[in-house]
Enzyme design. Sequence first.
Site, PDB file in Angstrom:
ATOM      1  N   GLU A 226      21.458 -12.565 -11.211  1.00 33.58           N
ATOM      2  CA  GLU A 226      20.123 -12.583 -11.823  1.00 33.58           C
ATOM      3  C   GLU A 226      19.660 -11.163 -12.167  1.00 33.58           C
ATOM      4  O   GLU A 226      18.576 -10.726 -11.769  1.00 33.58           O
ATOM      5  CB  GLU A 226      19.120 -13.292 -10.908  1.00 33.58           C
ATOM      6  CG  GLU A 226      19.465 -14.766 -10.704  1.00 33.58           C
ATOM      7  CD  GLU A 226      18.384 -15.590 -10.033  1.00 33.58           C
ATOM      8  OE1 GLU A 226      17.606 -15.025  -9.244  1.00 33.58           O
ATOM      9  OE2 GLU A 226      18.321 -16.813 -10.285  1.00 33.58           O
TER      10      GLU A 226
ATOM     11  N   GLU B 144      23.873 -21.826 -10.868  1.00 34.73           N
ATOM     12  CA  GLU B 144      22.868 -22.216  -9.867  1.00 34.73           C
ATOM     13  C   GLU B 144      21.963 -23.248 -10.502  1.00 34.73           C
ATOM     14  O   GLU B 144      21.550 -23.097 -11.658  1.00 34.73           O
ATOM     15  CB  GLU B 144      21.996 -21.034  -9.426  1.00 34.73           C
ATOM     16  CG  GLU B 144      22.659 -20.084  -8.486  1.00 34.73           C
ATOM     17  CD  GLU B 144      21.694 -19.026  -7.962  1.00 34.73           C
ATOM     18  OE1 GLU B 144      20.501 -19.334  -7.750  1.00 34.73           O
ATOM     19  OE2 GLU B 144      22.148 -17.888  -7.768  1.00 34.73           O
TER      20      GLU B 144
END
Length: 485
Positions: A177, A384
């Site tokens: 991320e 995810e």
Amino acid sequence: MDQHFPEHFLWGGATAANQCEGAWNEDGKGVSTADLMTAGTRTKPRAFTPEAQDGAYYPSHEAIDHYHRYEEDIALFAEMGFKVYRMSIAWTRIFPNGDDLIPNRAGVEHYKNVFECCKKYGVEPLVTLSHYEMPFHLVKAYNGWASRKTIDCFVKYCETVFSEYRGLVKYYLTFNEINVLSTPFGGIMAGGIMPKPEMLELNLHGAGSLPDDANVRFNALHHQFLASAKAVQIAHAVDPSIKIGCMIAGMALYPYSPDPKDVLAAQQNTQAGNYLCGDVMVRGEYPTFARRLFEKQGVTIEWEKGDAETLKNGKVDFYSFSYYASGCVSTDPETIRTSGNFLFGVKNPHLRESDWGWTIDADGLRYYLNELYGRYGVPLMVVENGLGAADTVEADGSIHDPYRIAYLKAHIEAMREAIADGVDLMGYTPWGCIDLISASTGEMKKRYGFVYVDKNNDGSGTLSRSRKDSFYWYQKCIESNGSDI
Ligand code: BG6
């Protein structure tokens, strides 16, 4: 249902070292930034303490003890039929301080054993090199990614990892991320930048209004771009068959209304929050909108000779991302006042939310996959996704989690539609395939797993593992390559 998942679709699940391993100071491991984060709740923020404080509870220290139980856990993943296991390496196990001269052999051997174990069970590891943690020594000595020195340390770590695990690991991701570092919240978590005293509480909901130095943060991000590009080149030089991807926090943002001002604002937020990082990592150069974005925030990137070439020569092979929820963007102060201050923007009146306030939007995943593939044209992977929810263990030990199954089913259907739309999707690794520590709150109670772990928010529990209903459901899903859900 005439569209199928590709034959070699990578079904699996995902974890991260600091959220599952525990053993925070064993076998020569150094202290990482994640080891200094206390636990919180949905309403009480986690805090970062520059020193471990007596009496404070640090969930990463034991987590779910995956460090000692990885064999049992990987066997459970294999039982579900996993083709791939996304996990991360704790940098502090390989280089405890980050700038050590030689690697810590015990750390190197640990992951070798983990990868051998994956191999034994026919599960391919997908390894994140940096997942929300770094050696704390690098924070103290250099202010983390704010310094170019950290790039050299990371490069050395990558060289060690790629050569030690040559032949054992085919898939890597560089920074988890990475785009979180474009927000103030990412300072310590994603960038290892020492927070100002007012920022010691990791308050997700108020992140936008917290004081921080955008110039330092975006230069740190630039350093991560360079480090990632170098990692790509090293990986390919060590083993040309390695595939290495970026990892972006997926943000599907909608305008709250058809007011062109909202539409423009949604576009700008998407550019800043999402495309900035993807463009640099996939296309190898900053997008044209970056100039104005930086100007507005008083940011000047300190370019050095060779940076542009490094970025150009270090483009990733594929684009991976997390996707949990979508958000809305509004320019109307009244809307912001009544439904704003939300992690993903303003609340969408058409969508339901999880118990932790995250909107549930499977169509958003299809929308986002199409947007990304249209922009980049490289293979995509959802690394995810999932529903954080509290589970109840029945008297007979069973755990019924139809809410989780419903969430995942809807998102798998959305992926199937996106594939039918023409998107090249490599795989799917839902988050927290085994219950682990929540990153945003530090809780155990916010569970994502197919495998239940007997551990509570206060650290109590036997750590025993058991199969939830979703375990058997996902097993069937994988067995049928996504057609029996
Ligand atoms: C992603 C992170 O942001 O979301 C994970 O990469 C994290 O580390 C996951 O755990 C889910 O968020 P949370 O806060 O529910 O754990």
